[in-house]
Motif scaffolding. Sequence first.
Motif, PDB file in Angstrom:
ATOM      1  N   LEU A  61       0.851  -1.189   0.000  1.00 48.39           N
ATOM      2  CA  LEU A  61       0.000   0.000   0.000  1.00 48.39           C
ATOM      3  C   LEU A  61       0.884   1.236   0.000  1.00 48.39           C
ATOM      4  O   LEU A  61       1.872   1.297   0.728  1.00 48.39           O
ATOM      5  N   GLU A  62       0.497   2.207  -0.811  1.00 44.55           N
ATOM      6  CA  GLU A  62       1.235   3.471  -0.841  1.00 44.55           C
ATOM      7  C   GLU A  62       0.347   4.569  -0.299  1.00 44.55           C
ATOM      8  O   GLU A  62      -0.778   4.326   0.112  1.00 44.55           O
ATOM      9  N   THR A  63       0.856   5.772  -0.279  1.00 45.34           N
ATOM     10  CA  THR A  63       0.199   6.908   0.372  1.00 45.34           C
ATOM     11  C   THR A  63      -1.286   7.020   0.035  1.00 45.34           C
ATOM     12  O   THR A  63      -2.123   7.131   0.929  1.00 45.34           O
ATOM     13  N   ALA A  64      -1.632   6.966  -1.259  1.00 43.38           N
ATOM     14  CA  ALA A  64      -3.029   7.156  -1.670  1.00 43.38           C
ATOM     15  C   ALA A  64      -3.935   6.076  -1.097  1.00 43.38           C
ATOM     16  O   ALA A  64      -5.021   6.362  -0.591  1.00 43.38           O
ATOM     17  N   ALA A  65      -3.493   4.826  -1.148  1.00 44.00           N
ATOM     18  CA  ALA A  65      -4.304   3.716  -0.637  1.00 44.00           C
ATOM     19  C   ALA A  65      -4.453   3.802   0.875  1.00 44.00           C
ATOM     20  O   ALA A  65      -5.522   3.510   1.421  1.00 44.00           O
ATOM     21  N   LEU A  66      -3.402   4.204   1.558  1.00 44.80           N
ATOM     22  CA  LEU A  66      -3.475   4.346   3.006  1.00 44.80           C
ATOM     23  C   LEU A  66      -4.424   5.480   3.379  1.00 44.80           C
ATOM     24  O   LEU A  66      -5.218   5.354   4.313  1.00 44.80           O
ATOM     25  N   SER A  67      -4.373   6.585   2.632  1.00 41.91           N
ATOM     26  CA  SER A  67      -5.283   7.705   2.885  1.00 41.91           C
ATOM     27  C   SER A  67      -6.724   7.282   2.664  1.00 41.91           C
ATOM     28  O   SER A  67      -7.620   7.645   3.427  1.00 41.91           O
ATOM     29  N   GLN A  68      -6.942   6.507   1.596  1.00 41.58           N
ATOM     30  CA  GLN A  68      -8.289   6.040   1.290  1.00 41.58           C
ATOM     31  C   GLN A  68      -8.828   5.170   2.428  1.00 41.58           C
ATOM     32  O   GLN A  68     -10.019   5.194   2.724  1.00 41.58           O
ATOM     33  N   ALA A  69      -7.942   4.426   3.076  1.00 40.41           N
ATOM     34  CA  ALA A  69      -8.349   3.586   4.206  1.00 40.41           C
ATOM     35  C   ALA A  69      -8.572   4.423   5.465  1.00 40.41           C
ATOM     36  O   ALA A  69      -9.085   3.920   6.455  1.00 40.41           O
ATOM     37  N   GLY A  70      -8.160   5.695   5.419  1.00 41.57           N
ATOM     38  CA  GLY A  70      -8.345   6.562   6.574  1.00 41.57           C
ATOM     39  C   GLY A  70      -7.088   6.819   7.367  1.00 41.57           C
ATOM     40  O   GLY A  70      -7.125   7.381   8.458  1.00 41.57           O
ATOM     41  N   LEU A  71      -5.959   6.385   6.837  1.00 46.35           N
ATOM     42  CA  LEU A  71      -4.677   6.583   7.527  1.00 46.35           C
ATOM     43  C   LEU A  71      -3.890   7.662   6.795  1.00 46.35           C
ATOM     44  O   LEU A  71      -3.109   7.382   5.902  1.00 46.35           O
ATOM     45  N   THR A  72      -4.116   8.897   7.171  1.00 47.68           N
ATOM     46  CA  THR A  72      -3.448   9.999   6.484  1.00 47.68           C
ATOM     47  C   THR A  72      -2.047  10.222   7.015  1.00 47.68           C
ATOM     48  O   THR A  72      -1.223  10.830   6.357  1.00 47.68           O
ATOM     49  N   ASP A  73      -1.757   9.720   8.199  1.00 50.40           N
ATOM     50  CA  ASP A  73      -0.442   9.889   8.799  1.00 50.40           C
ATOM     51  C   ASP A  73       0.132   8.514   9.131  1.00 50.40           C
ATOM     52  O   ASP A  73      -0.415   7.795   9.956  1.00 50.40           O
ATOM     53  N   ALA A  74       1.205   8.151   8.455  1.00 51.40           N
ATOM     54  CA  ALA A  74       1.795   6.819   8.649  1.00 51.40           C
ATOM     55  C   ALA A  74       2.156   6.562  10.101  1.00 51.40           C
ATOM     56  O   ALA A  74       2.084   5.438  10.579  1.00 51.40           O
ATOM     57  N   SER A  75       2.533   7.628  10.829  1.00 50.26           N
ATOM     58  CA  SER A  75       2.938   7.437  12.223  1.00 50.26           C
ATOM     59  C   SER A  75       1.758   7.034  13.104  1.00 50.26           C
ATOM     60  O   SER A  75       1.942   6.633  14.244  1.00 50.26           O
ATOM     61  N   SER A  76       0.529   7.135  12.557  1.00 52.78           N
ATOM     62  CA  SER A  76      -0.639   6.713  13.344  1.00 52.78           C
ATOM     63  C   SER A  76      -0.842   5.200  13.302  1.00 52.78           C
ATOM     64  O   SER A  76      -1.680   4.667  14.000  1.00 52.78           O
ATOM     65  N   ILE A  77      -0.060   4.509  12.465  1.00 53.36           N
ATOM     66  CA  ILE A  77      -0.172   3.046  12.408  1.00 53.36           C
ATOM     67  C   ILE A  77       0.649   2.462  13.546  1.00 53.36           C
ATOM     68  O   ILE A  77       1.873   2.522  13.535  1.00 53.36           O
ATOM     69  N   ALA A  78      -0.043   1.931  14.540  1.00 56.73           N
ATOM     70  CA  ALA A  78       0.642   1.384  15.715  1.00 56.73           C
ATOM     71  C   ALA A  78       0.707  -0.135  15.679  1.00 56.73           C
ATOM     72  O   ALA A  78       1.564  -0.741  16.295  1.00 56.73           O
ATOM     73  N   SER A  79      -0.240  -0.755  14.940  1.00 53.99           N
ATOM     74  CA  SER A  79      -0.282  -2.213  14.922  1.00 53.99           C
ATOM     75  C   SER A  79      -0.932  -2.703  13.637  1.00 53.99           C
ATOM     76  O   SER A  79      -1.670  -1.984  12.971  1.00 53.99           O
ATOM     77  N   ILE A  80      -0.628  -3.956  13.312  1.00 53.49           N
ATOM     78  CA  ILE A  80      -1.204  -4.646  12.157  1.00 53.49           C
ATOM     79  C   ILE A  80      -1.828  -5.936  12.673  1.00 53.49           C
ATOM     80  O   ILE A  80      -1.229  -6.640  13.491  1.00 53.49           O
ATOM     81  N   GLN A  81      -3.046  -6.225  12.206  1.00 54.79           N
ATOM     82  CA  GLN A  81      -3.706  -7.471  12.555  1.00 54.79           C
ATOM     83  C   GLN A  81      -4.099  -8.200  11.269  1.00 54.79           C
ATOM     84  O   GLN A  81      -4.399  -7.555  10.265  1.00 54.79           O
ATOM     85  N   VAL A  82      -4.110  -9.515  11.337  1.00 53.08           N
ATOM     86  CA  VAL A  82      -4.533 -10.339  10.207  1.00 53.08           C
ATOM     87  C   VAL A  82      -5.622 -11.264  10.715  1.00 53.08           C
ATOM     88  O   VAL A  82      -5.420 -11.985  11.699  1.00 53.08           O
ATOM     89  N   ASN A  83      -6.794 -11.211  10.052  1.00 55.62           N
ATOM     90  CA  ASN A  83      -7.926 -12.054  10.442  1.00 55.62           C
ATOM     91  C   ASN A  83      -8.260 -13.024   9.332  1.00 55.62           C
ATOM     92  O   ASN A  83      -8.105 -12.701   8.146  1.00 55.62           O
ATOM     93  N   ASP A  84      -8.787 -14.185   9.727  1.00 56.28           N
ATOM     94  CA  ASP A  84      -9.255 -15.134   8.713  1.00 56.28           C
ATOM     95  C   ASP A  84     -10.676 -14.777   8.294  1.00 56.28           C
ATOM     96  O   ASP A  84     -11.250 -13.794   8.778  1.00 56.28           O
ATOM     97  N   ALA A  85     -11.243 -15.559   7.376  1.00 54.95           N
ATOM     98  CA  ALA A  85     -12.557 -15.242   6.816  1.00 54.95           C
ATOM     99  C   ALA A  85     -13.651 -15.235   7.880  1.00 54.95           C
ATOM    100  O   ALA A  85     -14.668 -14.554   7.738  1.00 54.95           O
TER     101      ALA A  85
END
Length: 95
Positions: A61-85
């Motif tokens: 994901l690059e800047t535009a895709a992250l912004s579209q997801a609602g993450l306009t500031d990369a430093s606001s990403i504190a964690s990543i989660q992966v869920n199954d179906a």
Amino acid sequence: TLGATIKAEGNADLRSEGAETRLKVEVEGSVPDGTVWTIFANGNVKLGDVTLQLMEAEIHLETAALSQAGLTDASSIASIQVNDAAGNQVLSGTF
């Protein structure tokens, strides 16, 4: 099978250069080809789905895709989660 333990691991790489941000998330799991997992940031911001082939998948994901997801500031990403179906958390990690 219900309650089966999935062996899974992953790696997330977040890079910021000026106004440009890139996030790469790689996942691996002992699951059949075609298994779909959903990647989230901060527990509730959906970044996208990945389909595992040969027990691995990745999303870029690059800047535009992250912004579209609602993450306009990369430093606001504190964690990543992966869920199954089914919505069960398979992996999680913090920055």
